[in-house]
Structure formats: structure tokens, C-alpha cells
Design a protein around this motif. Structure first.
Motif, PDB file in Angstrom:
ATOM      1  N   VAL A  17       0.822  -1.090  -0.031  1.00 41.64           N
ATOM      2  CA  VAL A  17       0.100  -0.056   0.094  1.00 41.64           C
ATOM      3  C   VAL A  17       1.021   1.238  -0.023  1.00 41.64           C
ATOM      4  CG1 VAL A  17      -2.045   1.331   1.344  1.00 41.64           C
ATOM      5  CG2 VAL A  17      -1.944  -1.165   1.395  1.00 41.64           C
ATOM      6  N   VAL A  18       0.716   1.967  -0.946  1.00 40.26           N
ATOM      7  CA  VAL A  18       1.388   3.219  -0.974  1.00 40.26           C
ATOM      8  C   VAL A  18       1.000   4.557  -0.167  1.00 40.26           C
ATOM      9  CG1 VAL A  18       2.359   4.846  -2.423  1.00 40.26           C
ATOM     10  CG2 VAL A  18       2.418   2.429  -3.181  1.00 40.26           C
ATOM     11  N   GLY A  19       1.462   5.131   0.602  1.00 46.54           N
ATOM     12  CA  GLY A  19       0.957   6.183   1.221  1.00 46.54           C
ATOM     13  C   GLY A  19       1.376   6.263   2.862  1.00 46.54           C
ATOM     14  N   ASN A  20       1.063   7.159   3.665  1.00 47.05           N
ATOM     15  CA  ASN A  20       1.520   7.065   4.939  1.00 47.05           C
ATOM     16  C   ASN A  20       0.285   7.912   5.927  1.00 47.05           C
ATOM     17  OD1 ASN A  20       1.506   9.857   4.262  1.00 47.05           O
ATOM     18  ND2 ASN A  20       3.343  10.345   5.334  1.00 47.05           N
ATOM     19  N   GLY A  21      -0.700   7.801   5.570  1.00 52.31           N
ATOM     20  CA  GLY A  21      -1.887   8.673   6.640  1.00 52.31           C
ATOM     21  C   GLY A  21      -2.739   7.516   7.241  1.00 52.31           C
ATOM     22  N   GLY A  22      -3.827   8.348   7.824  1.00 52.04           N
ATOM     23  CA  GLY A  22      -4.911   7.531   8.244  1.00 52.04           C
ATOM     24  C   GLY A  22      -5.639   6.533   7.391  1.00 52.04           C
ATOM     25  N   ARG A  23      -5.804   7.088   6.309  1.00 50.82           N
ATOM     26  CA  ARG A  23      -6.626   6.263   5.038  1.00 50.82           C
ATOM     27  C   ARG A  23      -5.687   5.039   4.756  1.00 50.82           C
ATOM     28  NH1 ARG A  23      -6.473   9.990   0.332  1.00 50.82           N
ATOM     29  NH2 ARG A  23      -4.274  10.051   0.819  1.00 50.82           N
ATOM     30  N   GLU A  24      -4.248   5.082   4.765  1.00 56.00           N
ATOM     31  CA  GLU A  24      -3.736   3.820   4.344  1.00 56.00           C
ATOM     32  C   GLU A  24      -3.623   3.009   5.588  1.00 56.00           C
ATOM     33  OE1 GLU A  24      -3.065   6.960   1.396  1.00 56.00           O
ATOM     34  OE2 GLU A  24      -2.680   7.131   3.452  1.00 56.00           O
ATOM     35  N   HIS A  25      -3.552   3.617   6.848  1.00 61.83           N
ATOM     36  CA  HIS A  25      -3.423   2.698   8.021  1.00 61.83           C
ATOM     37  C   HIS A  25      -4.809   1.760   8.109  1.00 61.83           C
ATOM     38  CE1 HIS A  25      -3.251   2.354  12.685  1.00 61.83           C
ATOM     39  NE2 HIS A  25      -3.432   1.316  12.387  1.00 61.83           N
ATOM     40  N   SER A  74       5.930  -1.024   8.106  1.00 64.44           N
ATOM     41  CA  SER A  74       6.386   0.236   7.314  1.00 64.44           C
ATOM     42  C   SER A  74       7.589   0.066   6.561  1.00 64.44           C
ATOM     43  CB  SER A  74       6.235   1.418   8.596  1.00 64.44           C
ATOM     44  OG  SER A  74       6.593   2.543   7.930  1.00 64.44           O
ATOM     45  N   VAL A  75       7.968   0.813   5.332  1.00 66.11           N
ATOM     46  CA  VAL A  75       8.814   0.699   4.625  1.00 66.11           C
ATOM     47  C   VAL A  75       9.322   2.003   4.065  1.00 66.11           C
ATOM     48  CG1 VAL A  75       9.717  -0.249   2.118  1.00 66.11           C
ATOM     49  CG2 VAL A  75       7.865  -1.312   3.389  1.00 66.11           C
ATOM     50  N   ALA A  76      10.438   2.403   4.430  1.00 69.44           N
ATOM     51  CA  ALA A  76      10.989   3.728   4.325  1.00 69.44           C
ATOM     52  C   ALA A  76      11.179   3.899   2.757  1.00 69.44           C
ATOM     53  CB  ALA A  76      12.241   3.786   5.127  1.00 69.44           C
ATOM     54  N   ILE A  77      10.337   4.074   1.913  1.00 66.71           N
ATOM     55  CA  ILE A  77      10.460   4.456   0.581  1.00 66.71           C
ATOM     56  C   ILE A  77       9.458   5.468   0.349  1.00 66.71           C
ATOM     57  CG2 ILE A  77      10.295   3.504  -1.773  1.00 66.71           C
ATOM     58  CD1 ILE A  77      10.933   0.941  -0.760  1.00 66.71           C
ATOM     59  N   ASP A  78       9.652   6.607  -0.234  1.00 68.18           N
ATOM     60  CA  ASP A  78       8.899   7.636  -0.492  1.00 68.18           C
ATOM     61  C   ASP A  78       7.788   7.225  -1.410  1.00 68.18           C
ATOM     62  OD1 ASP A  78       8.084  10.426  -2.037  1.00 68.18           O
ATOM     63  OD2 ASP A  78       8.795  10.942   0.061  1.00 68.18           O
ATOM     64  N   SER A  79       6.505   7.813  -1.295  1.00 68.29           N
ATOM     65  CA  SER A  79       5.529   7.432  -2.070  1.00 68.29           C
ATOM     66  C   SER A  79       5.721   7.980  -3.503  1.00 68.29           C
ATOM     67  CB  SER A  79       4.235   8.052  -1.819  1.00 68.29           C
ATOM     68  OG  SER A  79       4.110   9.498  -1.485  1.00 68.29           O
ATOM     69  N   LEU A  80       6.716   8.904  -3.816  1.00 76.21           N
ATOM     70  CA  LEU A  80       6.940   9.458  -5.164  1.00 76.21           C
ATOM     71  C   LEU A  80       8.189   8.775  -5.867  1.00 76.21           C
ATOM     72  CD1 LEU A  80       6.177  13.303  -4.907  1.00 76.21           C
ATOM     73  CD2 LEU A  80       4.758  11.420  -5.453  1.00 76.21           C
ATOM     74  N   ASP A  81       8.825   7.819  -4.999  1.00 78.29           N
ATOM     75  CA  ASP A  81       9.854   7.106  -5.487  1.00 78.29           C
ATOM     76  C   ASP A  81       9.507   5.930  -6.403  1.00 78.29           C
ATOM     77  OD1 ASP A  81      12.380   5.876  -6.165  1.00 78.29           O
ATOM     78  OD2 ASP A  81      12.900   5.447  -3.881  1.00 78.29           O
ATOM     79  N   PHE A  82       8.927   6.096  -7.465  1.00 79.60           N
ATOM     80  CA  PHE A  82       8.256   4.998  -8.528  1.00 79.60           C
ATOM     81  C   PHE A  82       9.250   3.701  -8.516  1.00 79.60           C
ATOM     82  CE2 PHE A  82       5.299   8.168 -10.504  1.00 79.60           C
ATOM     83  CZ  PHE A  82       4.720   8.632  -9.201  1.00 79.60           C
ATOM     84  N   SER A  83      10.551   4.174  -8.892  1.00 79.21           N
ATOM     85  CA  SER A  83      11.422   2.723  -9.131  1.00 79.21           C
ATOM     86  C   SER A  83      11.909   1.984  -7.866  1.00 79.21           C
ATOM     87  CB  SER A  83      12.774   3.584  -9.660  1.00 79.21           C
ATOM     88  OG  SER A  83      13.625   4.545  -8.678  1.00 79.21           O
ATOM     89  N   GLY A  84      12.058   2.832  -6.688  1.00 78.86           N
ATOM     90  CA  GLY A  84      12.004   2.156  -5.382  1.00 78.86           C
ATOM     91  C   GLY A  84      10.849   1.252  -5.090  1.00 78.86           C
ATOM     92  N   LEU A  85       9.903   1.898  -5.405  1.00 81.34           N
ATOM     93  CA  LEU A  85       8.618   1.207  -4.897  1.00 81.34           C
ATOM     94  C   LEU A  85       8.423  -0.226  -5.763  1.00 81.34           C
ATOM     95  CD1 LEU A  85       6.190   3.974  -4.549  1.00 81.34           C
ATOM     96  CD2 LEU A  85       6.995   2.719  -2.537  1.00 81.34           C
ATOM     97  N   ALA A  86       8.824   0.246  -7.132  1.00 83.81           N
ATOM     98  CA  ALA A  86       8.667  -1.134  -7.863  1.00 83.81           C
ATOM     99  C   ALA A  86       9.670  -2.143  -7.782  1.00 83.81           C
ATOM    100  CB  ALA A  86       8.821  -0.702  -9.763  1.00 83.81           C
ATOM    101  N   GLN A  87      10.928  -1.833  -7.136  1.00 83.00           N
ATOM    102  CA  GLN A  87      11.943  -2.577  -7.096  1.00 83.00           C
ATOM    103  C   GLN A  87      11.327  -3.523  -5.935  1.00 83.00           C
ATOM    104  OE1 GLN A  87      14.545  -3.332  -8.899  1.00 83.00           O
ATOM    105  NE2 GLN A  87      15.072  -4.956  -7.484  1.00 83.00           N
ATOM    106  N   PHE A  88      10.895  -2.728  -4.801  1.00 80.83           N
ATOM    107  CA  PHE A  88      10.625  -3.447  -3.608  1.00 80.83           C
ATOM    108  C   PHE A  88       9.537  -4.341  -3.792  1.00 80.83           C
ATOM    109  CE2 PHE A  88       7.838  -3.596   0.162  1.00 80.83           C
ATOM    110  CZ  PHE A  88       8.629  -4.118   1.177  1.00 80.83           C
ATOM    111  N   ALA A  89       8.458  -4.032  -4.706  1.00 78.90           N
ATOM    112  CA  ALA A  89       7.470  -4.943  -5.173  1.00 78.90           C
ATOM    113  C   ALA A  89       7.834  -6.246  -5.760  1.00 78.90           C
ATOM    114  CB  ALA A  89       6.281  -4.212  -6.063  1.00 78.90           C
ATOM    115  N   LYS A  90       8.973  -6.067  -6.580  1.00 82.19           N
ATOM    116  CA  LYS A  90       9.701  -7.108  -7.179  1.00 82.19           C
ATOM    117  C   LYS A  90      10.337  -8.271  -6.264  1.00 82.19           C
ATOM    118  CE  LYS A  90       9.974  -4.967 -11.572  1.00 82.19           C
ATOM    119  NZ  LYS A  90      11.038  -4.277 -12.580  1.00 82.19           N
TER     120      LYS A  90
END
Length: 427
Positions: free
Chosen positions: A5-13, A44-60
Motif C-alpha cells: 500500500v502506497v501512502g502514510n496517512g490514516g487512510r492507508e492505516h 512500514s517501509v522507508a520508501i517515499d510514495s513518489l519514488d516509483f523506481s524504489g517502490l517497483a523494485q521493492f514490489a519485485k
């Protein structure tokens, strides 16, 4: 399944917690997440929600089955397009579809083209033209920044001097940066507002229960707009006939119109509607779950959210079921000074007792060196309860808040008041 899940707020919680409750799910990761989520077993994963390449790499690396995007900014900047190019499954609209939220000008022109009911409007990027337009108009009027402004870029003005000041702040003083390089001036609509969200995929629409957000900071819906100070679901004073019209006159023609524009919309379509005497009209579109609406909507859903999304992504029709005769109501606790940017920061937070009747969803929180939670945002957390009536849900939430020591914080004490007022009027 492993889910990101991408994000960091109450919605994402709330989304993470609901997904983690599924027997189909082994791990839920939230990037970047927040420190309050961790107590619910969310990683919780320390990757910014706008770091698309970092998020994609993590997902893989983590063999993530699919990714759910919470906030609007990654969607507007094209995270879905990026993930799909990487061969990764993701639930959310592509960049073209996200324009519905990313540009109010685009949304208004789109609604005009496809005859979707909304307020009369005009758009401007020059102050003198905007000032000439508001001169001699009937007030109040609504002025909106064209781009994303975290829920704060909408101002109701009651006279011409106030309108000129707001237009100057946005167009000349760049109050919201590039987001207010263009503004929309709208007629003021009268009626009951509600949020109507639906899950969408391949032209199919799967509506969720309606909710009502409380945008303004003070009791009685007064004061400046915020990101949302509380919500409840469903909205008993909105009749089913109005919801049906919202489906037929707003949701369906919106998805058909997008298809005609060559946009295959997938993800969440959020229609902020107002029930006027002429029927429901669109105040705004969003392209993701709302915050704080998500926290109360998901409390009403008896279905397995992970199974629902997985079914949709497979192109099949999900069964979405709801608790009956229940109301979910939530109150946001914010830092003193919010929604101004100079709100109090690093407020020590109390211990939150566990109770089966009340859920706590964290948003703007971090952890101090001592290990205790502290605030790090304007909206800090939300307390949600489910009961048979609005009054019962209110009592559960406010009784819980009464047990907490909350210096330098504030919250509204009337969330759900319109439902109670309407109930009183009926009797």
C-alpha cells in the motif's frame, strides 16, 4: 498474498488493517507508512510514495501480488503507468485518468462535455479577468485552485472584496504554488453534501456506501477548509433515490465519458456530490479513497477487501457486502493551529487503550527517541466507532477521546450533527 500500500496517512492505516485481516494475505507493506501503524502488524517501509523506481523494485523483491495506491499525488504523477510498464499489478487510475482530480479545469470541462450535473463555472489564469468576472455577481461564490492543494484549495467567498483577496492570494501571491496558477470560480450550490465512492475496472462500477466528510475546522461547519475533521457512514438523511441518481447521472456517464476520451479508468472514483433541489451535482472528483471517509467506509464493509480487489483485478465481479443497521463515525484529532501551516509539532501522544468498540487510525505521527509516539503532522489520528445509531457512535468516540490527555490538540465535538438534526426534524 503480499500486498503493498502506497501512502502514510490514516487512510492507508485503515486500508492496510482491512487487507491484513484477510486470510488470503500474509503480509501488508506500507510505503512509507507511519509509526502508529506498526502496532497493528503493518510493516512500514522507508520508501517515499513518489519514488516509483524504489517502490517497483521493492514490489519485485517481495513478490508483491498487487499494489494499492492511497494518495492522489503519486497517481497524478503516473505511478500506475510506471508500474504497468514494469509488469506489476497495481490498483489505481493511470495518469490520464488521474487528471479528474489533478486538474479541476479538466474535470469541469469534462463534465460540461458529457452533461454531468455540476455548478456553473469559469476558469482564469489572469487576475484582471477573474476580478472582472466576479464583479456584480450574486454571492456567495466558490473559488478553487485548479491543482492539488491537500483539500485546502477551496474557499467560499461572501462578497466582492473577499473574492478579490482570495483571487489575488491564489493567482498573484501563489498561495498554493503551481496548483493555483489557474483558478475555477463556481456558483455556490445549496444542499446536503456526501461522498460517493466506487471501485471501477474495465468499465464496471462497484459502488461503496456513501459517507459524509466534515471539511471545515470548527463546529457547525465553520472556519477554513481542512483535509477533513471527521466523517460518518452511511448518511441516513440521503435517500436511496438520490444515490441511484448519483449512479445513473454521475458515475456511469463519467466512466463512459472517460472511455470515449480513450481513458480506461481503473481504481477508485470518488464523486463529491451535493443533493440540490434539481438532484445530485458534482462538487469535485477524486481518483482515490478519501481521508477521513475511508476509515468509516471500511468499518462498514463486512466483505474481505483483499478478495474484493483481487477479484476486480482478475476482471471478475466481486461480492461486496455490508454490515446492516450500523453507523460508523470517526473524529480527527489535529495539532493546535491546524489547518494553518504553523501548527504545533512534536506533541507527545498518550497511550491508546485497546478496546473492541473503538479503532484508532494514525496519520501524522512519528516516534521519539524515548520510543513514544509524537505528532509530526497537522492531522494526527482519528478515532472511529461503530454502533446502531449516530448518537451511540458519537458517544463511544467522544467518551474514548475524553480518556486521553491531548494538550496542544483540537477536534470537533459535533461530527455527525447533520444526521441527528435531520432525524430530529423528521420526528
Amino acid at each position: 498474498m503480499n500486498i503493498l500500500v502506497v501512502g502514510n496517512g490514516g487512510r492507508e492505516h485503515a486500508i492496510c488493517k482491512k487487507l491484513l485481516a484477510s486470510p488470503l494475505v500474509s503480509q501488508v507493506y506500507c510505503a512509507p507508512g507511519n509509526q502508529g501503524m506498526i502496532r497493528d502488524g503493518i510493516q512500514s517501509v522507508a520508501i517515499d510514495s513518489l519514488d516509483f523506481s524504489g517502490l517497483a523494485q521493492f514490489a519485485k523483491e517481495k513478490q508483491v501480488s498487487w499494489t494499492f495506491v492511497g494518495p492522489e499525488q503519486p497517481l497524478v504523477l503516473g505511478i500506475v503507468d510506471y508500474f504497468q510498464q514494469q509488469g506489476l499489478a497495481i490498483f489505481g487510475p493511470n495518469q490520464a485518468g488521474a487528471q479528474l482530480e489533478g486538474s479541476k479545469r479538466f474535470a469541469k470541462d469534462f463534465m460540461a462535455k458529457y452533461q454531468i450535473p455540476t455548478a456553473d463555472y469559469a476558469s482564469f489564469n489572469q487576475l484582471d479577468e477573474a476580478v472582472a468576472y466576479v464583479s456584480g455577481k450574486n454571492y456567495p461564490l466558490v473559488i478553487k485552485a485548479d491543482g492539488l492543494a491537500a483539500g485546502k484549495g477551496v474557499v467560499i467567498v461572501n462578497d466582492e472584496p473577499e473574492a478579490i483577496k482570495v483571487l489575488t492570494d491564489m493567482l498573484v501571491n501563489h498561495q498554493f504554488g503551481e496548483s493555483s496558477a489557474e483558478v475555477i470560480v463556481e456558483e455556490f450550490l445549496v444542499g446536503e453534501e456526501f461522498s460517493y465512492l466506487a471501485l471501477v475496472h474495465r468499465g464496471q462500477i462497484f459502488p461503496l456506501k456513501i459517507s459524509q466528510d466534515h471539511k471545515q475546522v470548527y463546529n457547525g461547519d465553520t472556519g477554513p477548509n481542512t483535509g477533513g475533521m471527521g466523517a460518518y457512514c452511511p448518511v441516513p438523511q440521503i435517500p436511496s433515490s438520490v444515490i441511484d441518481r448519483g449512479t445513473k447521472e454521475v458515475l456511469e456517464p463519467t466512466i463512459q465519458g472517460l472511455k470515449a476520451e480513450g481513458i480506461d479508468f481503473s481504481g477508485v472514483l470518488y464523486a463529491g456530490l451535493i443533493a440540490t433541489e434539481q438532484g445530485p451535482k458534482v462538487i469535485e472528483f477524486n481518483v482515490r479513497m478519501g481521508d477521513p471517509e475511508t476509515q468509516v467506509i471500511l468499518e462498514q464493509m463486512s466483505s474481505d477487501l483483499a478478495e474484493v480487489i483481487d477479484t476486480i483485478l482478475r476482471g471478475e465481479t466481486p461480492q461486496i457486502e455490508w454490515y446492516q443497521d450500523q453507523i460508523s463515525l470517526g473524529v480527527v484529532v489535529a495539532a493546535k493551529g491546524y489547518p494553518d501551516t504553523n501548527y504545533v509539532k512534536h506533541i507527545p501522544l498518550p497511550n491508546f487503550p485497546h478496546t473492541t468498540n473503538v479503532q484508532v487510525y494514525f496519520s501524522g505521527v512519528d516516534v521519539a527517541e524515548s520510543g513514544e509516539l509524537i505528532s509530526c503532522g497537522g492531522r494526527i489520528f482519528m478515532v472511529v466507532a461503530k454502533a446502531h445509531t449516530v448518537k451511540e457512535a458519537q458517544k463511544l468516540v467522544y467518551d474514548y477521546l475524553g480518556t486521553l490527555s491531548l494538550p496542544d490538540c483540537h477536534f470537533r465535538t459535533d461530527i455527525g450533527f447533520k444526521a441527528i438534526e435531520n432525524k430530529s426534524n423528521e420526528s
